[in-house]
Design an enzyme around this catalytic site. Structure first.
Site, PDB file in Angstrom:
ATOM      1  CE  LYS A  10       4.581   2.079  -1.367  1.00  0.00           C
ATOM      2  NZ  LYS A  10       5.666   2.949  -1.610  1.00  0.00           N
ATOM      3  N   PRO A  95       7.801  -6.617  -8.097  1.00  0.00           N
ATOM      4  CG  PRO A  95       8.651  -5.312  -9.823  1.00  0.00           C
ATOM      5  CD  PRO A  95       7.380  -5.650  -9.117  1.00  0.00           C
ATOM      6  CB  ALA A  98      10.484  -2.402  -6.560  1.00  0.00           C
ATOM      7  N   GLY A  99      10.253  -0.157  -3.986  1.00  0.00           N
ATOM      8  CA  GLY A  99       9.476   1.038  -3.632  1.00  0.00           C
ATOM      9  C   GLY A  99       8.002   0.853  -3.928  1.00  0.00           C
ATOM     10  CG  LEU A 100       6.778  -0.904  -7.028  1.00  0.00           C
ATOM     11  CD1 LEU A 100       6.873  -1.894  -8.178  1.00  0.00           C
ATOM     12  CD2 LEU A 100       5.939   0.311  -7.454  1.00  0.00           C
ATOM     13  CB  ALA A 101       4.313  -1.297  -0.531  1.00  0.00           C
ATOM     14  N   GLY A 102       5.893  -4.323  -1.969  1.00  0.00           N
ATOM     15  CA  GLY A 102       5.587  -5.744  -2.198  1.00  0.00           C
ATOM     16  C   GLY A 102       5.511  -6.535  -0.909  1.00  0.00           C
ATOM     17  N   GLY A 103       6.499  -6.360  -0.034  1.00  0.00           N
ATOM     18  CA  GLY A 103       6.509  -7.087   1.238  1.00  0.00           C
ATOM     19  C   GLY A 103       5.349  -6.666   2.122  1.00  0.00           C
ATOM     20  CB  SER A 104       3.953  -3.325   2.976  1.00  0.00           C
ATOM     21  OG  SER A 104       5.166  -2.814   3.444  1.00  0.00           O
ATOM     22  CG  ASP A 137       4.676   1.551   2.659  1.00  0.00           C
ATOM     23  OD1 ASP A 137       4.320   2.692   2.997  1.00  0.00           O
ATOM     24  OD2 ASP A 137       5.666   1.328   1.940  1.00  0.00           O
TER      25      ASP A 137
HETATM   26  P1  ATP Z   1       8.414  -0.143   0.466  1.00  0.00           P
HETATM   27  O1  ATP Z   1       7.879   0.511  -0.760  1.00  0.00           O
HETATM   28  O2  ATP Z   1       7.343  -0.456   1.502  1.00  0.00           O
HETATM   29  O3  ATP Z   1       9.619   0.520   1.047  1.00  0.00           O
HETATM   30  P2  ATP Z   1       9.823  -2.060  -1.116  1.00  0.00           P
HETATM   31  O4  ATP Z   1       8.987  -2.307  -2.328  1.00  0.00           O
HETATM   32  O5  ATP Z   1      10.931  -1.092  -1.288  1.00  0.00           O
HETATM   33  O6  ATP Z   1       8.882  -1.631   0.070  1.00  0.00           O
HETATM   34  P3  ATP Z   1       9.842  -4.832  -0.411  1.00  0.00           P
HETATM   35  O7  ATP Z   1       9.465  -5.449  -1.710  1.00  0.00           O
HETATM   36  O8  ATP Z   1       8.788  -4.795   0.622  1.00  0.00           O
HETATM   37  O9  ATP Z   1      10.463  -3.372  -0.622  1.00  0.00           O
HETATM   38  O10 ATP Z   1      11.147  -5.608   0.108  1.00  0.00           O
HETATM   39  C1  ATP Z   1      12.107  -5.019   0.918  1.00  0.00           C
HETATM   40  C2  ATP Z   1      13.020  -6.106   1.484  1.00  0.00           C
HETATM   41  O11 ATP Z   1      12.267  -6.906   2.399  1.00  0.00           O
HETATM   42  C3  ATP Z   1      13.569  -7.043   0.425  1.00  0.00           C
HETATM   43  O12 ATP Z   1      14.934  -6.834   0.303  1.00  0.00           O
HETATM   44  C4  ATP Z   1      13.249  -8.460   0.901  1.00  0.00           C
HETATM   45  O13 ATP Z   1      14.408  -9.220   1.084  1.00  0.00           O
HETATM   46  C5  ATP Z   1      12.557  -8.284   2.249  1.00  0.00           C
HETATM   47  N1  ATP Z   1      11.277  -9.005   2.322  1.00  0.00           N
HETATM   48  C6  ATP Z   1      10.789  -9.590   3.419  1.00  0.00           C
HETATM   49  N2  ATP Z   1       9.594 -10.145   3.175  1.00  0.00           N
HETATM   50  C7  ATP Z   1       9.304  -9.914   1.886  1.00  0.00           C
HETATM   51  C8  ATP Z   1       8.201 -10.251   1.055  1.00  0.00           C
HETATM   52  N3  ATP Z   1       7.151 -10.967   1.495  1.00  0.00           N
HETATM   53  N4  ATP Z   1       8.227  -9.822  -0.225  1.00  0.00           N
HETATM   54  C9  ATP Z   1       9.271  -9.091  -0.673  1.00  0.00           C
HETATM   55  N5  ATP Z   1      10.339  -8.766   0.065  1.00  0.00           N
HETATM   56  C10 ATP Z   1      10.369  -9.165   1.340  1.00  0.00           C
END
Ligand code: ATP
Length: 290
Positions: A10, A95, A98-104, A137
């Site tokens: 996202k 990535p 990254a602020g792209l909610a990959g984990g979520s 997210d």
């Molecule tokens: P958001 O935009 O929701 O703040 P984000 O893109 O900044 O998320 P994520 O990619 O969700 O961040 O990863 C944040 C941290 O969570 C990473 O440092 C990683 O170590 C940890 N993490 C736990 N599970 C996952 C996963 N399935 N994928 C990516 N990172 C994960």
């Protein structure tokens, strides 16, 4: 049974932190948009009575710190299902940090997969309640598309879909810790409040120029991303209608009418950003592929 899901990233067309609540969480106002880069999450039930994770990328935790793991745990607690043998495989393309909610997105995919595997038929509302326990997210990622997200990310309203456009994502080679980003807000507050009503009007009229005009992310006021200005300048020079940071950063995205303009900017960003992608808005957060 095995379920395979595309879990989409996202961007935040707008992100305002409304206030810090007494429970330590923050009330947010976010206009969220799913975009066409995705992780592939495969969830398979087995008889081990434990959760295991494999991931294509190094550096992602494979234990209970993984958001996909937390999502599976939360699903089993909420449903009372005891035999929780679950194997999760994540092919990462979004990535991380990254602020792209990959984990979520991965967490949302696991909840949707388990709802299918165990035939629990949970409603969107019930899925959302499980999701918000895992991350702010996750509720959005369960549904996706174009949404207004409020509260701690658990109050979602559909807004009209973004018009056809091309979105360039550029993540510089740094990671931002989301917890740190919120602590910065708690310490410094914000100097400027985004025009939320103006943005809602722009979304309602689906006027891409007006939307781009109103895009704003309060994290840009107190999170230092040194490459941000250079990235925005290149996007602007190549015809971007607007640009903004996503989530707590560091990814900066630009919105383009022409794909070739986005691609030209992508080439010029190669020395500044580590992860670069040109994608389109998508109308969902997760897609079951098998
Ligand atoms: P958001 O935009 O929701 O703040 P984000 O893109 O900044 O998320 P994520 O990619 O969700 O961040 O990863 C944040 C941290 O969570 C990473 O440092 C990683 O170590 C940890 N993490 C736990 N599970 C996952 C996963 N399935 N994928 C990516 N990172 C994960």
């Amino acid at each position: 049974m095995t379920v395979k899901i595309k879990a989409y990233a996202k961007i935040n067309l707008m992100l305002d932190i409304v206030n810090r609540r007494t429970d330590g969480y923050h009330d947010l106002f976010m206009i969220m948009q799913s975009v066409g880069i995705y992780d592939t999450v495969t969830v398979c039930e087995n008889d081990t009575e434990s959760i295991s994770i494999t991931c294509s990328e190094e550096g992602i935790p494979l234990d209970s710190r993984n958001i996909a793991w937390k999502a599976a745990e939360a699903f089993f607690v909420a449903t009372g299902i005891r035999n929780k043998g679950t194997e999760i495989n994540i092919v990462k393309r979004i990535p991380h940090a990254a602020g792209l909610a990959g984990g979520s997105a991965d967490g949302a995919a696991v909840i949707i997969a388990l709802n299918k595997i165990y035939d629990t038929k949970l409603s969107d509302d019930e899925l959302c309640k499980i999701g918000v326990k895992v991350g702010a997210d996750v509720p959005f990622c369960l549904t996706g598309g174009t949404m207004l997200s409020q509260g701690i990310g658990d109050i979602l309203h559909k807004v009209r879909p973004l018009r056809r456009c091309h979105i360039l994502l550029a993540k510089p080679d740094i990671s931002v810790n989301t917890g740190y980003a919120y602590r910065q807000f708690d310490t410094f507050g914000k100097m400027h409040t985004p025009d939320k009503l103006g943005m809602l009007c722009a979304m309602q009229s689906r006027d891409l120029n007006q939307i781009c005009d109103k895009m704003e992310n309060v994290f840009e006021q107190f999170i230092e991303v040194p490459e941000r200005i250079a990235i925005k300048e290149i996007m602007k020079k190549n015809g971007a209608l607007g640009f903004c940071m996503s989530g707590s950063g560091p990814t900066v995205f630009g919105i383009f009418e022409n794909k070739s303009d986005a691609e030209n900017a992508a080439v010029q960003l190669k020395n500044i950003a580590k992860d670069i992608a040109v994608c389109r808005p998508v109308n969902r957060g997760c897609k079951i592929v098998e």
